[in-house]
Design a protein around this motif. Structure first.
Motif, PDB file in Angstrom:
ATOM      1  N   ARG A   1     101.611 -39.659  46.138  1.00 54.05           N
ATOM      2  CA  ARG A   1     100.365 -39.581  45.387  1.00 54.05           C
ATOM      3  C   ARG A   1      99.234 -39.091  46.278  1.00 54.05           C
ATOM      4  O   ARG A   1      99.120 -39.506  47.438  1.00 54.05           O
ATOM      5  N   ILE A   2      98.379 -38.226  45.723  1.00 48.83           N
ATOM      6  CA  ILE A   2      97.189 -37.741  46.412  1.00 48.83           C
ATOM      7  C   ILE A   2      95.974 -38.452  45.819  1.00 48.83           C
ATOM      8  O   ILE A   2      95.712 -38.342  44.621  1.00 48.83           O
ATOM      9  N   VAL A   3      95.243 -39.167  46.634  1.00 48.64           N
ATOM     10  CA  VAL A   3      94.018 -39.848  46.210  1.00 48.64           C
ATOM     11  C   VAL A   3      92.835 -39.014  46.677  1.00 48.64           C
ATOM     12  O   VAL A   3      92.768 -38.632  47.855  1.00 48.64           O
ATOM     13  N   PHE A   4      91.897 -38.726  45.770  1.00 51.36           N
ATOM     14  CA  PHE A   4      90.781 -37.843  46.126  1.00 51.36           C
ATOM     15  C   PHE A   4      89.498 -38.255  45.419  1.00 51.36           C
ATOM     16  O   PHE A   4      89.507 -39.073  44.489  1.00 51.36           O
ATOM     17  N   GLY A   5      88.397 -37.678  45.864  1.00 52.80           N
ATOM     18  CA  GLY A   5      87.079 -37.906  45.275  1.00 52.80           C
ATOM     19  C   GLY A   5      86.447 -36.584  44.890  1.00 52.80           C
ATOM     20  O   GLY A   5      87.072 -35.742  44.251  1.00 52.80           O
ATOM     21  N   HIS A   6      85.184 -36.390  45.251  1.00 50.34           N
ATOM     22  CA  HIS A   6      84.478 -35.110  45.191  1.00 50.34           C
ATOM     23  C   HIS A   6      84.089 -34.631  43.801  1.00 50.34           C
ATOM     24  O   HIS A   6      83.083 -33.953  43.656  1.00 50.34           O
ATOM     25  N   TRP A   7      84.846 -34.960  42.772  1.00 44.36           N
ATOM     26  CA  TRP A   7      84.708 -34.311  41.473  1.00 44.36           C
ATOM     27  C   TRP A   7      84.194 -35.313  40.447  1.00 44.36           C
ATOM     28  O   TRP A   7      84.942 -35.830  39.618  1.00 44.36           O
ATOM     29  N   ALA A   8      82.886 -35.559  40.476  1.00 47.28           N
ATOM     30  CA  ALA A   8      82.295 -36.573  39.601  1.00 47.28           C
ATOM     31  C   ALA A   8      82.445 -36.230  38.132  1.00 47.28           C
ATOM     32  O   ALA A   8      82.545 -37.126  37.279  1.00 47.28           O
ATOM     33  N   ALA A   9      82.472 -34.931  37.801  1.00 45.89           N
ATOM     34  CA  ALA A   9      82.549 -34.515  36.395  1.00 45.89           C
ATOM     35  C   ALA A   9      83.841 -34.962  35.727  1.00 45.89           C
ATOM     36  O   ALA A   9      83.908 -35.061  34.500  1.00 45.89           O
ATOM     37  N   LEU A  10      84.871 -35.266  36.496  1.00 48.63           N
ATOM     38  CA  LEU A  10      86.113 -35.766  35.915  1.00 48.63           C
ATOM     39  C   LEU A  10      85.962 -37.189  35.398  1.00 48.63           C
ATOM     40  O   LEU A  10      86.746 -37.632  34.556  1.00 48.63           O
ATOM     41  N   GLU A  11      84.973 -37.902  35.936  1.00 45.97           N
ATOM     42  CA  GLU A  11      84.743 -39.305  35.569  1.00 45.97           C
ATOM     43  C   GLU A  11      85.996 -40.155  35.772  1.00 45.97           C
ATOM     44  O   GLU A  11      86.278 -41.090  35.012  1.00 45.97           O
ATOM     45  N   GLY A  12      86.785 -39.786  36.779  1.00 46.15           N
ATOM     46  CA  GLY A  12      87.996 -40.534  37.091  1.00 46.15           C
ATOM     47  C   GLY A  12      89.193 -40.180  36.244  1.00 46.15           C
ATOM     48  O   GLY A  12      90.266 -40.778  36.403  1.00 46.15           O
TER      49      GLY A  12
ATOM     50  N   LEU B   1      88.927 -40.627  42.112  1.00 49.20           N
ATOM     51  CA  LEU B   1      88.141 -41.847  42.275  1.00 49.20           C
ATOM     52  C   LEU B   1      86.635 -41.625  42.293  1.00 49.20           C
ATOM     53  O   LEU B   1      85.881 -42.601  42.332  1.00 49.20           O
ATOM     54  N   ASP B   2      86.174 -40.376  42.266  1.00 55.30           N
ATOM     55  CA  ASP B   2      84.728 -40.147  42.210  1.00 55.30           C
ATOM     56  C   ASP B   2      84.273 -40.270  40.763  1.00 55.30           C
ATOM     57  O   ASP B   2      84.551 -39.401  39.937  1.00 55.30           O
ATOM     58  N   THR B   3      83.552 -41.332  40.467  1.00 55.70           N
ATOM     59  CA  THR B   3      83.049 -41.545  39.113  1.00 55.70           C
ATOM     60  C   THR B   3      81.526 -41.458  39.068  1.00 55.70           C
ATOM     61  O   THR B   3      80.885 -42.016  38.176  1.00 55.70           O
ATOM     62  N   GLY B   4      80.946 -40.737  40.029  1.00 61.09           N
ATOM     63  CA  GLY B   4      79.540 -40.339  39.954  1.00 61.09           C
ATOM     64  C   GLY B   4      78.529 -41.451  40.094  1.00 61.09           C
ATOM     65  O   GLY B   4      77.510 -41.448  39.399  1.00 61.09           O
ATOM     66  N   CYS B   5      78.767 -42.362  41.021  1.00 63.54           N
ATOM     67  CA  CYS B   5      77.816 -43.462  41.218  1.00 63.54           C
ATOM     68  C   CYS B   5      76.393 -42.949  41.454  1.00 63.54           C
ATOM     69  O   CYS B   5      75.438 -43.418  40.844  1.00 63.54           O
ATOM     70  N   VAL B   6      76.250 -41.961  42.319  1.00 64.85           N
ATOM     71  CA  VAL B   6      74.927 -41.474  42.683  1.00 64.85           C
ATOM     72  C   VAL B   6      74.247 -40.735  41.539  1.00 64.85           C
ATOM     73  O   VAL B   6      73.022 -40.554  41.540  1.00 64.85           O
ATOM     74  N   TRP B   7      75.020 -40.321  40.533  1.00 70.89           N
ATOM     75  CA  TRP B   7      74.484 -39.569  39.391  1.00 70.89           C
ATOM     76  C   TRP B   7      74.335 -40.439  38.138  1.00 70.89           C
ATOM     77  O   TRP B   7      74.187 -39.928  37.039  1.00 70.89           O
ATOM     78  N   GLY B   8      74.405 -41.754  38.305  1.00 65.53           N
ATOM     79  CA  GLY B   8      74.251 -42.629  37.150  1.00 65.53           C
ATOM     80  C   GLY B   8      75.559 -43.015  36.483  1.00 65.53           C
ATOM     81  O   GLY B   8      75.555 -43.543  35.369  1.00 65.53           O
ATOM     82  N   GLY B   9      76.655 -42.755  37.157  1.00 68.87           N
ATOM     83  CA  GLY B   9      77.961 -43.158  36.638  1.00 68.87           C
ATOM     84  C   GLY B   9      78.320 -44.544  37.133  1.00 68.87           C
ATOM     85  O   GLY B   9      77.595 -45.511  36.885  1.00 68.87           O
ATOM     86  N   SER B  10      79.404 -44.637  37.867  1.00 72.37           N
ATOM     87  CA  SER B  10      79.814 -45.925  38.429  1.00 72.37           C
ATOM     88  C   SER B  10      80.512 -45.687  39.758  1.00 72.37           C
ATOM     89  O   SER B  10      80.911 -44.563  40.067  1.00 72.37           O
ATOM     90  N   LEU B  11      80.626 -46.755  40.529  1.00 74.56           N
ATOM     91  CA  LEU B  11      81.440 -46.694  41.741  1.00 74.56           C
ATOM     92  C   LEU B  11      82.776 -47.346  41.425  1.00 74.56           C
ATOM     93  O   LEU B  11      82.825 -48.438  40.851  1.00 74.56           O
ATOM     94  N   THR B  12      83.845 -46.666  41.784  1.00 71.59           N
ATOM     95  CA  THR B  12      85.196 -47.150  41.480  1.00 71.59           C
ATOM     96  C   THR B  12      85.910 -47.570  42.752  1.00 71.59           C
ATOM     97  O   THR B  12      85.862 -46.872  43.777  1.00 71.59           O
ATOM     98  N   LEU B  13      86.568 -48.707  42.678  1.00 74.15           N
ATOM     99  CA  LEU B  13      87.413 -49.225  43.744  1.00 74.15           C
ATOM    100  C   LEU B  13      88.805 -49.436  43.168  1.00 74.15           C
ATOM    101  O   LEU B  13      88.958 -50.020  42.087  1.00 74.15           O
ATOM    102  N   TYR B  14      89.812 -48.954  43.877  1.00 71.96           N
ATOM    103  CA  TYR B  14      91.204 -49.045  43.413  1.00 71.96           C
ATOM    104  C   TYR B  14      92.006 -49.884  44.391  1.00 71.96           C
ATOM    105  O   TYR B  14      91.966 -49.650  45.609  1.00 71.96           O
TER     106      TYR B  14
END
Length: 283
Positions: free
Chosen positions: A230-241, A251-264
């Motif tokens: 499995r490849i775990v990645f971030g960077h792409w907030a528009a995917l919303e996870g 795992l990038d769910t756009g915390c800085v843009w008003g989304g959320s921070l995700t922990l797995y």
């Protein structure tokens, strides 16, 4: 001991503490992985970097594009961009210590059946090839020639990696894959302008044959990743996870843009999320 992997922090320290509390994270026994972009855009870049550094014996980091940007600015080869929140780091008394540690971090980290990168791995690369390419960039970052790399790191061209490339062009091509890639073709030609959930162009020419190829998210193409890896990645907030590919986890769910921070939590296959506003917990 449990392994937890957090999406892009970007200076959002309180949301990180929020999800770690939800997960009953024990920083003496558990491991925390970070998919890159520890700093920038959010409100507490210095505190976030210090928090991670102070726990470095229990933390695994890969470098993201914002981390590399901070290092380039610190080396004096790039001016801060509009919206950067890294000035406090550059003025901090422990700046040299923090950045001396940061520049030693890898672009790619593999443990057992999981590989962590910031943006992704080109679909035409094997894991062994990807690790070799990552090692090339890491060696440059850890050498006295790092400023030469930072001077040439920025740019969208060439928009593909080719084995015949040499010097800083080769290193830029590799870095763009690991830290900036979202959409590409099956042969690895990158669309570095599209940031949303769909690409701006449906096709791009194959870099060798110039025949048109479909553009899609890098993880949707046929790939060289071993079965059950499995490849775990971030960077792409528009995917919303959202990522349906079984070999990839976004795992990038756009915390800085008003989304959320995700922990797995890796071993238990479960998620913890903290809704955010202006880089702070909404709750």
């Amino acid at each position: 001991m449990a392994t937890f992997i957090a999406g892009d922090l970007q200076g959002c320290l309180k949301p990180l503490k929020c999800v770690l509390k939800q997960a009953n994270f024990n920083d003496q026994h558990d491991r925390l992985w970070l998919v890159g972009d520890i700093v920038n855009r959010g409100p507490k870049s210095l505190k976030a970097l210090r928090f991670v550094y102070e726990r470095r014996d229990h933390v695994q980091v890969v470098l993201g594009n914002h981390d590399l940007h901070l290092l380039a600015v610190a080396h004096g080869v790039r001016k801060p961009s509009k919206g950067d929140t890294i000035d406090e780091i550059l003025k901090a008394k422990d700046c040299d210590t923090l950045l001396g540690w940061l520049i030693q971090q890898p672009l790619m980290y593999t443990q057992s059946q999981v590989t962590m990168v910031h943006a992704g791995i080109a679909p035409n690369w094997s894991l062994e090839q990807a690790q070799g390419y990552a090692n090339e960039v890491q060696a440059m970052l850890r050498s006295s020639k790092a400023p030469l790399f930072f001077e040439s790191m920025y740019g969208n061209e060439p928009d593909y990696f080719d084995e015949s490339q040499t010097g800083v062009i080769r290193l830029r091509s590799i870095t763009n894959v690991f830290t900036r890639m979202r959409f590409c073709t099956a042969s690895g030609r990158l669309d570095l302008t599209s940031k949303g959930p769909s690409p701006s162009a449906s096709e791009l020419p194959n870099p060798l044959t110039q025949t048109p190829e479909p553009v899609d998210a890098w993880f949707n193409h046929p790939h060289q990743i071993p079965e059950n890896h499995r490849i775990v990645f971030g960077h792409w907030a528009a995917l919303e996870g959202r990522c349906a590919a079984p070999h990839a986890l976004a795992l990038d769910t756009g915390c800085v843009w008003g989304g959320s921070l995700t922990l797995y939590e890796l071993e238990q296959d479960r998620f913890f999320r903290c809704p955010c506003k202006n880089g702070k917990p909404l709750v």
